[in-house]
Structure formats: C-alpha cells, structure tokens
Design an enzyme around this catalytic site. Structure first.
Site, PDB file in Angstrom:
ATOM      1  N   HIS A   1      -1.127   0.164  -9.730  1.00  0.00           N
ATOM      2  CA  HIS A   1      -1.797  -0.774  -8.801  1.00  0.00           C
ATOM      3  C   HIS A   1      -2.356  -1.990  -9.554  1.00  0.00           C
ATOM      4  O   HIS A   1      -3.567  -2.261  -9.533  1.00  0.00           O
ATOM      5  CB  HIS A   1      -2.919  -0.070  -8.024  1.00  0.00           C
ATOM      6  CG  HIS A   1      -3.318  -0.813  -6.771  1.00  0.00           C
ATOM      7  ND1 HIS A   1      -3.712  -0.178  -5.616  1.00  0.00           N
ATOM      8  CD2 HIS A   1      -3.396  -2.150  -6.502  1.00  0.00           C
ATOM      9  CE1 HIS A   1      -4.007  -1.088  -4.694  1.00  0.00           C
ATOM     10  NE2 HIS A   1      -3.831  -2.295  -5.211  1.00  0.00           N
TER      11      HIS A   1
ATOM     12  N   ARG B   1       0.847  -1.196   0.000  1.00  0.00           N
ATOM     13  CA  ARG B   1       0.000   0.000   0.000  1.00  0.00           C
ATOM     14  C   ARG B   1       0.882   1.246   0.000  1.00  0.00           C
ATOM     15  O   ARG B   1       1.968   1.247   0.608  1.00  0.00           O
ATOM     16  CB  ARG B   1      -0.887   0.044   1.248  1.00  0.00           C
ATOM     17  CG  ARG B   1      -2.055  -0.932   1.235  1.00  0.00           C
ATOM     18  CD  ARG B   1      -3.126  -0.551   0.195  1.00  0.00           C
ATOM     19  NE  ARG B   1      -4.252  -1.461   0.191  1.00  0.00           N
ATOM     20  CZ  ARG B   1      -4.388  -2.494  -0.639  1.00  0.00           C
ATOM     21  NH1 ARG B   1      -3.453  -2.755  -1.543  1.00  0.00           N
ATOM     22  NH2 ARG B   1      -5.457  -3.246  -0.601  1.00  0.00           N
TER      23      ARG B   1
HETATM   24  P1  NDP Z   1      -1.634 -11.485   5.084  1.00  0.00           P
HETATM   25  O1  NDP Z   1      -2.528 -10.908   6.115  1.00  0.00           O
HETATM   26  O2  NDP Z   1      -1.843 -12.910   4.675  1.00  0.00           O
HETATM   27  O3  NDP Z   1      -0.101 -11.366   5.549  1.00  0.00           O
HETATM   28  C1  NDP Z   1       0.384 -10.265   6.223  1.00  0.00           C
HETATM   29  C2  NDP Z   1       1.792 -10.571   6.716  1.00  0.00           C
HETATM   30  O4  NDP Z   1       2.345  -9.374   7.267  1.00  0.00           O
HETATM   31  C3  NDP Z   1       1.825 -11.622   7.829  1.00  0.00           C
HETATM   32  O5  NDP Z   1       2.928 -12.468   7.657  1.00  0.00           O
HETATM   33  C4  NDP Z   1       2.004 -10.792   9.096  1.00  0.00           C
HETATM   34  O6  NDP Z   1       2.710 -11.450  10.143  1.00  0.00           O
HETATM   35  C5  NDP Z   1       2.861  -9.649   8.568  1.00  0.00           C
HETATM   36  N1  NDP Z   1       2.711  -8.457   9.416  1.00  0.00           N
HETATM   37  C6  NDP Z   1       1.600  -7.748   9.698  1.00  0.00           C
HETATM   38  N2  NDP Z   1       1.879  -6.721  10.509  1.00  0.00           N
HETATM   39  C7  NDP Z   1       3.207  -6.777  10.752  1.00  0.00           C
HETATM   40  C8  NDP Z   1       4.097  -5.995  11.529  1.00  0.00           C
HETATM   41  N3  NDP Z   1       3.673  -4.935  12.240  1.00  0.00           N
HETATM   42  N4  NDP Z   1       5.400  -6.360  11.556  1.00  0.00           N
HETATM   43  C9  NDP Z   1       5.838  -7.457  10.865  1.00  0.00           C
HETATM   44  N5  NDP Z   1       5.037  -8.231  10.095  1.00  0.00           N
HETATM   45  C10 NDP Z   1       3.745  -7.902  10.046  1.00  0.00           C
HETATM   46  O7  NDP Z   1      -1.734 -10.533   3.817  1.00  0.00           O
HETATM   47  P2  NDP Z   1      -1.566 -10.905   2.262  1.00  0.00           P
HETATM   48  O8  NDP Z   1      -0.252 -11.585   2.101  1.00  0.00           O
HETATM   49  O9  NDP Z   1      -2.768 -11.599   1.758  1.00  0.00           O
HETATM   50  O10 NDP Z   1      -1.542  -9.442   1.599  1.00  0.00           O
HETATM   51  C11 NDP Z   1      -0.606  -8.461   1.984  1.00  0.00           C
HETATM   52  C12 NDP Z   1      -0.984  -7.103   1.409  1.00  0.00           C
HETATM   53  O11 NDP Z   1      -0.711  -7.051   0.021  1.00  0.00           O
HETATM   54  C13 NDP Z   1      -2.475  -6.739   1.475  1.00  0.00           C
HETATM   55  O12 NDP Z   1      -2.829  -6.267   2.770  1.00  0.00           O
HETATM   56  C14 NDP Z   1      -2.603  -5.660   0.421  1.00  0.00           C
HETATM   57  O13 NDP Z   1      -2.416  -4.401   0.996  1.00  0.00           O
HETATM   58  C15 NDP Z   1      -1.454  -5.961  -0.544  1.00  0.00           C
HETATM   59  N6  NDP Z   1      -1.929  -6.351  -1.882  1.00  0.00           N
HETATM   60  C16 NDP Z   1      -1.562  -5.587  -2.969  1.00  0.00           C
HETATM   61  C17 NDP Z   1      -1.956  -5.937  -4.237  1.00  0.00           C
HETATM   62  C18 NDP Z   1      -1.518  -5.152  -5.422  1.00  0.00           C
HETATM   63  O14 NDP Z   1      -2.007  -5.396  -6.530  1.00  0.00           O
HETATM   64  N7  NDP Z   1      -0.592  -4.237  -5.299  1.00  0.00           N
HETATM   65  C19 NDP Z   1      -2.788  -7.125  -4.474  1.00  0.00           C
HETATM   66  C20 NDP Z   1      -3.103  -7.863  -3.295  1.00  0.00           C
HETATM   67  C21 NDP Z   1      -2.693  -7.473  -2.040  1.00  0.00           C
HETATM   68  P3  NDP Z   1       2.101 -12.746  10.879  1.00  0.00           P
HETATM   69  O15 NDP Z   1       2.088 -13.828   9.827  1.00  0.00           O
HETATM   70  O16 NDP Z   1       3.068 -13.027  11.951  1.00  0.00           O
HETATM   71  O17 NDP Z   1       0.725 -12.346  11.317  1.00  0.00           O
HETATM   72  C1  OXD Z   2      -5.794  -6.113  -2.913  1.00  0.00           C
HETATM   73  C2  OXD Z   2      -5.314  -5.203  -3.944  1.00  0.00           C
HETATM   74  O1  OXD Z   2      -5.694  -5.781  -1.727  1.00  0.00           O
HETATM   75  O2  OXD Z   2      -5.635  -5.432  -5.135  1.00  0.00           O
HETATM   76  O3  OXD Z   2      -6.263  -7.214  -3.259  1.00  0.00           O
HETATM   77  O4  OXD Z   2      -4.603  -4.253  -3.665  1.00  0.00           O
END
Ligand code: NDP
Ligand code: OXD
Length: 309
Positions: free
Chosen positions: A272, A224
């Site tokens: 994006h 993001r």
């Molecule tokens: P998940 O919720 O599956 O994974 C999040 C990860 O981040 C987890 O491993 C979590 O740790 C870690 N995390 C969260 N907070 C912290 C912190 N404060 N410090 C360290 N690690 C942290 O999310 P996804 O993998 O499904 O997606 C990630 C992001 O990707 C989405 O939120 C979205 O914003 C973005 N996205 C962007 C897209 C694009 O087209 N650009 C498309 C899809 C998604 P733990 O496992 O220990 O909880």
């Molecule tokens: C998502 C994205 O969060 O597309 O899936 O950014």
C-alpha cells in the site's frame, strides 16, 4: 475550537509536529494524549478506531488524511450533517502515475519474471511487449485516474477510461456507466483500478469482469483490496486468461503471511505504497479547511455522502 489527529500508525507524531509548526495558533492534539474532547471541531483521520468519533460532541468536520474515505464510512454512527473531506493533491496524483507507470513497464519488459529467474540463476530470455502494443484501461477517472491517463498518453500509451459520467479527455475515450463497461473492458490490455470503494464497486474485480478482458491482460489494483475477489483473480491467472497482476492494496493489510499472493510468480505485490499523502503538500489543505470551518465558509474537497466518494 481544536483539531484532533486520529491515526493508528507510526506517522501520528510527524503529522502533529508538522501541523503545529504550520499553525502554532491552533490547538492540535493527538488522540493518544489527554485532550478536551468538547473543544474538538475537526478530526483528521486515517483508519480510525471503530466508534471513536462519537467521543467528540462538537465535531463539525471529519478530514481524511488520504484520497479514500471508505474507512470513515465504516463507522455507521457518524451523523449525516457532519461533512467529510478528502485529499485532492497534485503530488498524490503525480506519485500514483509514476507508480502505475513503473508497474506497467515492469510487466511489458518481464522484470518481475527476471527477478524470479535471477533468484534461481536461470538465464531465460522472454518475448517483450512495446508501449505501442498496449491499450491501458483505467477504471475510475477522478483526480487520480485522469492524471494517470494524461501521463500515460504523454508516454505514448493508448488510454481509455471508465467512470459513472462521460468526460472529455484529449486523445482518450472515456466510457460511462454499466452499459459501456464491457466495451471498455474488451479493449483493455492492462486494466488499472482507481475506483473509490463503495457499495457499487465492492468486489467489482471478479470472474465476470476478468472474462471480458482480452486474453493475457494484466490487472493492476491500486485502489482498495475490497474491489478484488482474490480467488477469482487467482483462478483467471492460473487458467491462463490473465497474464498476471500488480496489487498494492488488500482486504487485510498487512497481507497475512499464508495468503497465496505472497508466493505467486505472476503477482507483484507492494505494501500500500502506490501514493502516500505528502505531509508538506497536504497540511495546507487541512488547515485551509479548518479556517473555512471556523469562518462558516464552504469546505474544499467534500465527499458526497450519498455516492460514498
Ligand atoms: P475520485 O473520487 O476523484 O474519482 C473516482 C472515480 O471513480 C470517478 O471518476 C468516478 O466517476 C468513478 N466511479 C465511482 N464509482 C463508480 C462506479 N460505480 N462505476 C464507474 N465509475 C465509478 O477518487 P481519486 O481518483 O482521488 O481516488 C481513487 C481511489 O484511489 C481512492 O478512493 C483510494 O481508494 C485510492 N487510492 C489509493 C492509494 C494507494 O496508495 N494505493 C493512494 C490514493 C488513493 P465520476 O467521475 O463519474 O463520478
Ligand atoms: C489514500 C491511500 O486513499 O493512501 O490516500 O490509500
């Protein structure tokens, strides 16, 4: 019981058409048409207008059309008892891996710089890097980060990760929490941000973090825009500490025309599109949760309201 689709982009009709085709027995509305608000129990949303969810007195669940839910949390009025779900989908994860791999290879082989040279008709061979030279550090080892790690390892990269909790990923080391963050950063030649946007992660890609990366590291933000402090990135690229960046997400989207990222030769921007929810793949999970909701069963892929992801 009925579903409303709320999204302010051109995709609202295609999602509605596909949902109706897969579930002709369910009443499914676009929020832009006349619809009985008291019947709505599930709102499927993507960047919904502020405060719109208040209009549905019998709402029982809010489903994000994507993996991220940060835009839902912007609405402070959502009652705590309403569950929020998100997309967890192998197609979304596969698309993200392909996109990040493309950015990494483009950086290693200087493709962005050659495009700039081409436009100026400049013939300028540059030194290139190899996969074996590189350790990729992934911040966020969730659904997307973990799949990316596995795919990069298959392609011969050394991969390390960082999350809040420890994880076992074959051939990879995952660091956990703030105490291990700097060790993780000091080993990351390419840093990929795949964190959710929460209070803890807002502005995490800043000067303090960039300083910990090895010299000439490359930063990829596909999570993001709110994770990045734009001025700090520009400072660390312009002072030569960072080699450049690949950015798919921005504080304001579309990125305003006057933003310096548009014209920076060491910044590759994309609109994006790293990984876009695939209608065919995501609709079954939205409908499965709708059916679970009607049967009073626990929902899939719910978000932890306390953690914010
Ligand atoms: P998940 O919720 O599956 O994974 C999040 C990860 O981040 C987890 O491993 C979590 O740790 C870690 N995390 C969260 N907070 C912290 C912190 N404060 N410090 C360290 N690690 C942290 O999310 P996804 O993998 O499904 O997606 C990630 C992001 O990707 C989405 O939120 C979205 O914003 C973005 N996205 C962007 C897209 C694009 O087209 N650009 C498309 C899809 C998604 P733990 O496992 O220990 O909880
Ligand atoms: C998502 C994205 O969060 O597309 O899936 O950014």
């Amino acid at each position: 019981m009925a579903i409303v689709i709320i999204r302010q982009d051109r995709k609202i009709d295609s999602w509605k058409k596909a949902l109706v085709a897969k579930a002709p027995d369910i009443s499914i509305y676009s929020y832009l048409e006349e619809h009985p608000k008291e019947e709505i129990t599930l709102a499927c949303v993507w960047k919904q207008p502020v405060d719109i969810l208040k209009q549905y007195p019998n709402l029982k669940c809010i489903a994000s059309f994507g993996a991220g839910v940060d835009f839902i949390f912007k609405d402070q009025s959502i009652p705590k008892h309403i569950p929020i779900t998100r997309v967890v989908d192998p197609v979304l994860a596969g698309d993200m891996s392909e996109f990040v791999l493309a950015l990494i290879l483009s950086f290693l082989k200087n493709l962005n710089s050659y495009k700039t040279d081409q436009l100026k008709k400049v013939w300028n061979p540059r030194e290139y890097k190899r996969i074996s030279d590189i350790t990729v550090g992934i911040m966020g080892m969730g659904a997307l980060g973990e799949e990316l790690a596995v795919d990069l390892i298959k392609n011969g990269f050394k991969v390390i990760g960082w999350a809040t909790s420890p994880k076992e990923i074959p051939e990879s080391e995952v660091y956990a929490g703030d105490s291990e963050k700097n060790t993780f950063l000091s080993r990351s030649n390419i840093l990929v941000c795949l964190l959710p946007l929460t209070q803890q992660t807002t502005g995490i890609l800043n000067s303090k973090l960039f300083k910990e990366l090895p010299k000439q590291s490359y930063v990829i933000n596909v999570a993001r825009g709110g994770h990045l402090v734009d001025e700090d990135l520009l400072e660390y690229i312009n002072n030569g500490h960072l080699a450049g960046a690949g950015l798919d997400v921005f504080h304001e989207e579309p990125l305003p025309c006057e933003h310096p990222f548009w014209t920076h030769p060491k910044i590759q921007i994309t609109p994006h599109v790293a990984s876009v929810s695939d209608i065919e793949s995501v609709i079954p999970q939205l409908l499965e949760n709708y059916r679970k909701l009607t049967e009073g069963k626990p929902l899939n892929n719910t978000v932890n309201r306390e953690k914010g992801y």
